[in-house]
Design a protein around this motif. Structure first.
Motif, PDB file in Angstrom:
ATOM      1  N   GLN A  61      21.914  36.887  36.978  1.00  0.00           N
ATOM      2  CA  GLN A  61      22.278  37.293  35.619  1.00  0.00           C
ATOM      3  C   GLN A  61      23.165  38.524  35.716  1.00  0.00           C
ATOM      4  OE1 GLN A  61      21.062  36.095  32.313  1.00  0.00           O
ATOM      5  NE2 GLN A  61      22.799  37.371  31.704  1.00  0.00           N
ATOM      6  N   GLY A  62      24.270  38.531  34.998  1.00  0.00           N
ATOM      7  CA  GLY A  62      25.146  39.695  35.066  1.00  0.00           C
ATOM      8  C   GLY A  62      26.379  39.532  34.220  1.00  0.00           C
ATOM      9  N   THR A  63      27.351  40.387  34.486  1.00  0.00           N
ATOM     10  CA  THR A  63      28.637  40.363  33.785  1.00  0.00           C
ATOM     11  C   THR A  63      29.692  39.829  34.734  1.00  0.00           C
ATOM     12  OG1 THR A  63      27.993  42.272  32.444  1.00  0.00           O
ATOM     13  CG2 THR A  63      30.333  41.749  32.542  1.00  0.00           C
ATOM     14  N   PHE A  64      30.364  38.758  34.322  1.00  0.00           N
ATOM     15  CA  PHE A  64      31.390  38.128  35.129  1.00  0.00           C
ATOM     16  C   PHE A  64      32.637  37.967  34.276  1.00  0.00           C
ATOM     17  CE2 PHE A  64      27.178  36.448  36.111  1.00  0.00           C
ATOM     18  CZ  PHE A  64      27.027  36.849  37.427  1.00  0.00           C
ATOM     19  N   SER A  65      33.769  38.382  34.795  1.00  0.00           N
ATOM     20  CA  SER A  65      35.030  38.329  34.048  1.00  0.00           C
ATOM     21  C   SER A  65      34.896  39.015  32.693  1.00  0.00           C
ATOM     22  CB  SER A  65      35.480  36.874  33.860  1.00  0.00           C
ATOM     23  OG  SER A  65      35.636  36.223  35.100  1.00  0.00           O
ATOM     24  N   GLY A  66      34.034  40.041  32.639  1.00  0.00           N
ATOM     25  CA  GLY A  66      33.880  40.807  31.415  1.00  0.00           C
ATOM     26  C   GLY A  66      32.889  40.248  30.426  1.00  0.00           C
ATOM     27  N   PHE A  67      32.178  39.154  30.768  1.00  0.00           N
ATOM     28  CA  PHE A  67      31.248  38.533  29.829  1.00  0.00           C
ATOM     29  C   PHE A  67      29.873  38.360  30.485  1.00  0.00           C
ATOM     30  CE2 PHE A  67      35.452  37.081  28.549  1.00  0.00           C
ATOM     31  CZ  PHE A  67      35.448  37.394  27.192  1.00  0.00           C
ATOM     32  N   GLN A  68      28.837  38.445  29.665  1.00  0.00           N
ATOM     33  CA  GLN A  68      27.471  38.219  30.135  1.00  0.00           C
ATOM     34  C   GLN A  68      27.224  36.725  30.336  1.00  0.00           C
ATOM     35  OE1 GLN A  68      24.457  39.948  30.760  1.00  0.00           O
ATOM     36  NE2 GLN A  68      25.728  41.778  31.005  1.00  0.00           N
ATOM     37  N   GLY A  69      26.467  36.416  31.351  1.00  0.00           N
ATOM     38  CA  GLY A  69      26.117  35.025  31.597  1.00  0.00           C
ATOM     39  C   GLY A  69      25.322  34.902  32.882  1.00  0.00           C
ATOM     40  N   LYS A  70      25.251  33.690  33.401  1.00  0.00           N
ATOM     41  CA  LYS A  70      24.485  33.426  34.622  1.00  0.00           C
ATOM     42  C   LYS A  70      25.335  32.694  35.643  1.00  0.00           C
ATOM     43  CE  LYS A  70      19.625  33.237  33.100  1.00  0.00           C
ATOM     44  NZ  LYS A  70      19.724  33.796  31.753  1.00  0.00           N
ATOM     45  N   ARG A  71      24.937  32.870  36.893  1.00  0.00           N
ATOM     46  CA  ARG A  71      25.452  32.068  37.992  1.00  0.00           C
ATOM     47  C   ARG A  71      24.269  31.456  38.736  1.00  0.00           C
ATOM     48  NH1 ARG A  71      30.265  35.838  40.598  1.00  0.00           N
ATOM     49  NH2 ARG A  71      32.007  34.875  39.477  1.00  0.00           N
ATOM     50  N   PHE A  72      24.497  30.247  39.278  1.00  0.00           N
ATOM     51  CA  PHE A  72      23.461  29.560  40.047  1.00  0.00           C
ATOM     52  C   PHE A  72      23.979  29.399  41.462  1.00  0.00           C
ATOM     53  CE2 PHE A  72      21.235  25.627  41.432  1.00  0.00           C
ATOM     54  CZ  PHE A  72      19.934  26.087  41.303  1.00  0.00           C
ATOM     55  N   HIS A  73      23.279  29.998  42.425  1.00  0.00           N
ATOM     56  CA  HIS A  73      23.726  30.012  43.819  1.00  0.00           C
ATOM     57  C   HIS A  73      22.787  29.182  44.686  1.00  0.00           C
ATOM     58  CE1 HIS A  73      26.798  33.186  43.566  1.00  0.00           C
ATOM     59  NE2 HIS A  73      25.995  33.773  42.693  1.00  0.00           N
ATOM     60  N   VAL A  74      23.382  28.442  45.620  1.00  0.00           N
ATOM     61  CA  VAL A  74      22.621  27.813  46.698  1.00  0.00           C
ATOM     62  C   VAL A  74      23.114  28.434  47.993  1.00  0.00           C
ATOM     63  CG1 VAL A  74      22.100  25.687  47.935  1.00  0.00           C
ATOM     64  CG2 VAL A  74      22.302  25.658  45.442  1.00  0.00           C
ATOM     65  N   ALA A  75      22.192  28.986  48.786  1.00  0.00           N
ATOM     66  CA  ALA A  75      22.547  29.683  50.017  1.00  0.00           C
ATOM     67  C   ALA A  75      21.910  28.993  51.207  1.00  0.00           C
ATOM     68  CB  ALA A  75      22.084  31.143  49.954  1.00  0.00           C
ATOM     69  N   ALA A  76      22.546  29.143  52.374  1.00  0.00           N
ATOM     70  CA  ALA A  76      22.010  28.585  53.622  1.00  0.00           C
ATOM     71  C   ALA A  76      22.388  29.509  54.762  1.00  0.00           C
ATOM     72  CB  ALA A  76      22.561  27.183  53.861  1.00  0.00           C
ATOM     73  N   ALA A  77      21.665  29.379  55.856  1.00  0.00           N
ATOM     74  CA  ALA A  77      21.968  30.214  57.014  1.00  0.00           C
ATOM     75  C   ALA A  77      23.317  29.861  57.612  1.00  0.00           C
ATOM     76  CB  ALA A  77      20.866  30.059  58.069  1.00  0.00           C
ATOM     77  N   SER A  78      23.749  28.627  57.419  1.00  0.00           N
ATOM     78  CA  SER A  78      25.055  28.214  57.931  1.00  0.00           C
ATOM     79  C   SER A  78      25.611  27.134  57.029  1.00  0.00           C
ATOM     80  CB  SER A  78      24.936  27.671  59.360  1.00  0.00           C
ATOM     81  OG  SER A  78      24.226  26.436  59.352  1.00  0.00           O
ATOM     82  N   ASP A  79      26.906  26.887  57.159  1.00  0.00           N
ATOM     83  CA  ASP A  79      27.526  25.836  56.354  1.00  0.00           C
ATOM     84  C   ASP A  79      26.916  24.476  56.659  1.00  0.00           C
ATOM     85  OD1 ASP A  79      29.149  27.578  55.069  1.00  0.00           O
ATOM     86  OD2 ASP A  79      30.894  27.246  56.369  1.00  0.00           O
TER      87      ASP A  79
END
Length: 398
Positions: free
Chosen positions: A54-72
């Motif tokens: 949750q944060g400010t992105f491109s000047g607007f409040q909203g959400k991002r959904f991330h999927v992370a891994a140790a490697s590609d």
């Protein structure tokens, strides 16, 4: 008074699986637990994880959904379609969530099968079969199932431009499977390059059975904004949802918007006009069509044709009007209409069954038999009477 929920999709930056997850979570934060419960069912390799930002992105409040891994390799390992069916169908997901996720992947598989000339079962997903895409699809399915019955509206979709790298090499944007999924949807080039609609995003739009008409009426309940990870020049890489509460009157009628088109013809024979009217009346999206005669210029007899059409089919219908008639111009505009709730059934008579339409009017229900069925029964009755007369004549002759 009955109420229905409407959600309008504003694809400013485009449509992708992670953006849709983030926008749904931003609009319906109370369903985050449904998402977490669904993703807990997936047998994710230990390095693969997800998070909501949750944060400010491109000047607007909203959400991002991330999927992370140790490697590609962990995030982008691929699956065959049959593997995904097995995985999603037997990992313990609630039936509704599994059904939605499988439908999204079936749409993707059919598109991939078409562009590669193989069967659905032979499809091997690469980018859309990776763990990050699997997580996006299951997350969207879980949130949609938690939200429940909703009517979805969407604006014109940005096509993007350039090329994107895939396991099959560099391909033009939109990618082939994406183009297959977007067939029939309104698109535009807004001058911003890159992949704007991903295959997963396009299949989600297909699953939602969106109406591509952003005109809507109701009470605005809230909104949600999901951001993609890429930065776009001159605009936010965002997908916004507007959540509205529409109404259906307790008196039994509802409202919608359609397109009314009118044109005149005075240089075509009545026989040709009759054929054209029949062809236009049978077109997908044509709701009603009427034809009148009128005095035209130079004392000629002319015809005025008026039709009502669903907005998403209007371009095809206008093109057909130009093909089937000699008109040089068509006037059209949006109109609102009120509709009574109706039901279709059958009624038994001593001559046979007929279809019956019931209309729920404020003053009381009315029922009417279909005229075609009445005509059919009358014709059948005449034929039986004629057969009896002929049989009696045969007996008299004997």
């Amino acid at each position: 008074m009955q109420r229905k929920r409407l959600i309008r999709i504003d694809p400013l930056g485009g449509v992708a699986g992670d953006m849709m997850v983030a926008a749904l979570l931003d609009a319906f934060p109370e369903h985050e637990s449904a998402l977490a419960d669904a993703l807990a069912c997936l047998p994710l390799p230990p390095p693969v994880s997800w998070r909501i930002e949750q944060g400010t992105f491109s000047g607007f409040q909203g959400k991002r959904f991330h999927v992370a891994a140790a490697s590609d390799h962990e995030a982008h390992s691929h699956h065959h379609y049959g593997d995904l069916v097995e995985l999603i169908g037997h990992c313990g997901l609630p039936p509704g969530v599994a059904s939605r996720a499988l439908d999204i992947y079936a749409l993707l598989a059919d598109a991939e099968a078409t562009v590669h000339g193989v069967t659905r079962r032979q499809v091997a997903f690469h980018e859309v079969g990776a763990w990050d895409s699997v997580i996006d699809v299951v997350a969207v399915a879980a949130l949609l199932e938690a939200i429940g019955d909703t009517e979805w509206l969407c604006g014109s979709l940005p096509m993007g431009s350039g090329r994107v790298h895939t396991d099959h090499g560099w391909v033009s944007v939109p990618a082939p499977a994406t183009s297959e999924l977007l067939a029939g949807m309104p698109v535009h080039d807004d001058g911003v390059a890159g992949e704007r609609i991903t295959p997963t995003g396009a299949s989600i739009l297909r699953h939602l059975d969106c109406h591509f008409d952003t005109r809507c009426a109701g009470r605005l309940l809230g909104s949600g904004t999901g951001f993609g990870s890429r930065e776009l020049q001159g605009r936010a890489n965002a997908l916004r949802l507007l959540v509205l509460e529409g109404t259906e009157q307790a008196s039994g009628f509802s409202h919608d918007r359609v397109v009314q088109a009118v044109f005149d013809v005075d240089d075509q024979t009545p026989e040709d006009i009759a054929i054209a009217v029949d062809l236009l009346r049978d077109m997908p999206g044509v709701l009603d069509l009427s034809q009148d005669t009128r005095a035209s210029k130079k004392g000629r007899l002319g015809f005025r044709i008026e039709l009502l059409a669903q907005p998403e089919h209007v371009d095809d219908i206008l093109a057909a009007c130009f093909r089937q008639t000699t008109t040089l111009g068509i006037r059209y505009h949006d109109v609102e209409r009120a509709l009574l709730t109706r039901e279709h059934g059958e009624a038994a008579t001593r001559h046979g069954s007929v279809r019956v339409k019931t209309a729920f009017r404020p003053s009381g229900d009315t029922r009417k038999a279909e005229a075609d069925d009445i005509a059919r029964l009358r014709q059948s009755q005449r034929q039986r009477q004629q057969a009896r007369v002929e049989a009696e004549h045969v007996r008299e002759d004997e």
